[in-house]
Structure formats: structure tokens, C-alpha cells
Design a protein around this motif. Structure first.
Motif, short mmCIF file in Angstrom:
data_model
loop_
_atom_site.label_atom_id
_atom_site.label_comp_id
_atom_site.label_asym_id
_atom_site.label_seq_id
_atom_site.Cartn_x
_atom_site.Cartn_y
_atom_site.Cartn_z
N SER A 43 1.64 -2.97 -1.45
CA SER A 43 0.39 -2.64 -0.73
C SER A 43 0.47 -3.26 0.58
O SER A 43 0.91 -4.56 1.08
N GLY A 44 0.15 -2.23 1.65
CA GLY A 44 0.29 -2.84 3.03
C GLY A 44 1.69 -2.53 3.69
O GLY A 44 1.89 -3.13 4.70
N GLU A 88 5.55 -0.51 4.44
CA GLU A 88 5.95 0.88 4.74
C GLU A 88 7.54 0.67 4.96
O GLU A 88 7.72 -0.38 5.51
N ASP A 117 -9.11 6.61 8.75
CA ASP A 117 -9.73 5.69 8.06
C ASP A 117 -9.82 6.36 6.29
O ASP A 117 -10.49 7.45 6.44
N THR A 143 -4.38 5.23 8.46
CA THR A 143 -4.15 6.09 7.42
C THR A 143 -3.54 5.16 6.28
O THR A 143 -2.41 4.49 6.46
N VAL A 144 -4.05 4.93 5.06
CA VAL A 144 -3.28 4.32 3.82
C VAL A 144 -2.93 5.59 2.86
O VAL A 144 -3.64 6.23 2.47
N ALA A 202 -1.45 5.98 -0.80
CA ALA A 202 -1.27 5.36 -2.09
C ALA A 202 -0.51 6.07 -3.28
O ALA A 202 -0.40 7.10 -3.14
N SER A 259 0.08 2.32 6.46
CA SER A 259 0.39 1.67 5.42
C SER A 259 0.58 2.43 4.23
O SER A 259 0.13 3.32 3.81
N SER A 311 0.08 1.70 -0.11
CA SER A 311 -0.51 0.79 -1.26
C SER A 311 0.16 1.07 -2.38
O SER A 311 0.28 2.49 -3.07
N ALA A 320 -7.82 3.96 -0.03
CA ALA A 320 -6.60 4.65 0.02
C ALA A 320 -7.05 6.06 1.02
O ALA A 320 -8.26 6.55 0.56
N SER A 321 -6.55 6.38 1.99
CA SER A 321 -6.78 7.69 2.57
C SER A 321 -6.53 8.90 1.86
O SER A 321 -7.14 10.06 1.47
#
Length: 334
Positions: free
Chosen positions: A30-31, A33, A45, A271-272, A274, A299, A301, A319-320
């Protein structure tokens, strides 16, 4: 819903699809890359919401993974294959989603869901009688495979065979049983099975034979099948692939409908992405998104592969964009 190996790498609220359905598969926590995938720019976001939509894989990152019947060559009479092809002709991805919803969400048994589908789609009409005999239809250890096996059972009984369905487990177990004739039929997936046979014969580093072109993938599959003593029927229009999803609210907020849209508008720090732990380095997941779409998440997740953790992260705004499966019963609208 599933526990099976994909090429690349099983909740509340209705999910629907946007455009075509797609696929993924690399490691991280998580977090984190992969260093070469560092993002710049603002990004997008996460936006919480109960409804998920699948983004169109408009540049064809993923290979075709259509449902297809696999048959031991010793029993592959024209009548038997034609009976199985009736299932292929009746199936597309939305119908497969509904079948999975019946089992995984509505809690029907695979046999009941298959019987309801057969009645609704007049599945046994026009089936010719074969030479008969005993047929064992194998099924993988996930509900979709079991439901497909029950559909094959229905058409084969109509063709005059005595049929039982046997749950075998993983492909590593049921494929050798199929070659040996311990089972005679199993529902398969074009690209996944093509690569399974390819690497089994040529080693784990074999050049891939599957592609986004269904005809080319099926041609390669049938060549490999000939060498293994297997025959494949007609592929259905139904695909079970990995897919990238966002919430409906996210899609509307940022006007995102395709993976190209995502890359153009949402590459950046906010942008996340997952998905499963192996996603960042896999060519059909985060690494593929970078290579094919130039999409760079801020990032990553590390959660699960199309499971409740990823869906919950999307819906709660953690998450995005995340990995889901294109035939998941949760994708049924309403």
C-alpha cells in the motif's frame, strides 16, 4: 467467486459496465509503486460511490479469454462437439455475469442456475443425438466453471449421453485428467488455456501464443490441443478477464470512460491504483498500463485480485481505480 490462475496474475451495491470489459495482473504494498512508474501531475482523487463501472480497454492491453469447451479427442464426435457449441452460441459476457449473479449473489446452486438459463435460452433445441456413452464433465474449483459444466451436462444429455459433473480443482489437476481421458469435457478459456499448454510444452519462458485477436488465439490453442490430444469447440462471446474499474461517481466527475481517458486525465500523484500484490510489475496490469497507455498512478494499494477488498476500497474512496473480473456477478445491473 473464483480461485483460478489468470494469464496476468474470486459487495454490496450494483455494478454496471462501460464499453468493453478488460484485464490485469504485478508486486508492491500500500502506497508504493515501481520506481520506473513514478507519476507526475495532479492525478485524480478517489471518489466514493456504491456503483462501479468498468473502463474500456480501448488499446487492447489484454488478450482474449473467451469461454470455450475442451474435449478429449477420443470422444470428440461431431454430435458431442455440436452439443457443447450450443452453449457457446448462447453465451455472451452479460449473460455470463447474470449466471454468476444467480449463483454468487442470489445463492442458487450451479445446477439450478444452469437449468434456468437453459430454459430461458431454449438451449436444447435442435440438438442431434450422438453415439451415447458415459461422459464426465470436469469443473474447476470456482462457481463459474461449475455452472458452465452444468450447462454442458444439459446439452450432452439431450444429445444422448449419460453425464456426470465432477469438480476436479485447479487446471494443473484437471488438464492432465482431460488428456488421459479420466474426464472427457471441461469448460476452458482461450488465452489462459493456450498459454497453459504453451508453457507446459515449451517451458515457462516460452514466447506467448495468445493475443487480443480471438481468431489467432483460438488457432494457437487448437494447434497446441492437437499435440495434447485435445479438441476445442467454438469459442463463445463470453469473456472472463481481469478489468479495471472505477466508481460511477469517479467516472462522471472526471469524464473517464476508457483506459485512454484515465491515462490522459488521471496520471498523477492523487491517483491510487488498487490490485493484487503482484500487479505493479505484471505486463497485463500496472506495468502494462504504463507501457500501453502511459498511465502512471501516484501510488499502488496492495489488496486482492478482483475481490471484496479492492471493491470496498473503490466504493469507500480509498482507491481511484482497481482490478475486478469482467464476468463477476456483482457487475449485474440492478
Amino acid at each position: 467467486m473464483r480461485a483460478r490462475t489468470r494469464l496476468a496474475v474470486g459487495a454490496a451495491g450494483a455494478l454496471t459496465t462501460v464499453g468493453l470489459l478488460t484485464a490485469c495482473g504485478a508486486a508492491g504494498s500500500s502506497g508504493t509503486e515501481a520506481p520506473e512508474q513514478a507519476a507526475s501531475g495532479a492525478g485524480c482523487d478517489p471518489v466514493a460511490g456504491d456503483e462501479l463501472v468498468v473502463l474500456d480497454d480501448d488499446k487492447k492491453l489484454q488478450d482474449t479469454d473467451n469461454v470455450i469447451p475442451a474435449v478429449n479427442a477420443d470422444v470428440a464426435t461431431p454430435q458431442l462437439v455440436a452439443a457443447l457449441d450450443k452453449v457457446s452460441a448462447a453465451l455472451d459476457t452479460p449473460k455470463l455475469i447474470q449466471l454468476n449473479k444467480a449463483v454468487d449473489v442470489d445463492r442458487k446452486t450451479p445446477a439450478v442456475a444452469a437449468a434456468d438459463f437453459a430454459t430461458a435460452n431454449d438451449l436444447t433445441a435442435g440438438i442431434a443425438k450422438g453415439p451415447g456413452g458415459r461422459i464426465v464433465v470436469g469443473a474447476g474449483n470456482f462457481s463459474e466453471s461449475q455452472t458452465l459444466a452444468e450447462l454442458y451436462k444439459i446439452t450432452l444429455i439431450e444429445a444422448g449421453y449419460q453425464v456426470t459433473v465432477q469438480q476436479i480443482g485447479s487446471r494443473e489437476l484437471y488438464e492432465p485428467a482431460l488428456e488421459k481421458g479420466e474426464i472427457q469435457v471441461v469448460p476452458e478459456y482461450t488465452a489462459t488455456m493456450a498459454e497453459f499448454l504453451n508453457t507446459k510444452e515449451n517451458g515457462q519462458n516460452a514466447q506467448p501464443v495468445s493475443s487480443p485477436d480471438l481468431d489467432k488465439t483460438v488457432a494457437a490453442l487448437k494447434i497446441a490441443g492437437d499435440r495434447a490430444g485435445l479438441v476445442f469447440g467454438a469459442p463463445s462471446a463470453a469473456q472472463d478477464q481481469n478489468a479495471f474499474a472505477v466508481t460511477r461517481a469517479f467516472a462522471d466527475t472526471y469524464a473517464v470512460r476508457t483506459l485512454s481517458d484515465l491515462a490522459e486525465k488521471c496520471s498523477g500523484q492523487a491517483t491510487v491504483l488498487a490490485g493484487p500484490p503482484e500487479c505493479p510489475q505484471r505486463p497485463k496490469c500496472q506495468a502494462g498500463l504504463v507501457q500501453v497507455y502511459d498511465f502512471k498512478a501516484g501510488s499502488f494499494s496492495s489488496l486482492d485480485a478482483g475481490g471484496p477488498q479492492t471493491k470496498n476500497a473503490l466504493k469507500t474512496g480509498a482507491a481511484s481505480v482497481g482490478l475486478v473480473f469482467s464476468s463477476d456477478g456483482a457487475l449485474a445491473a440492478g
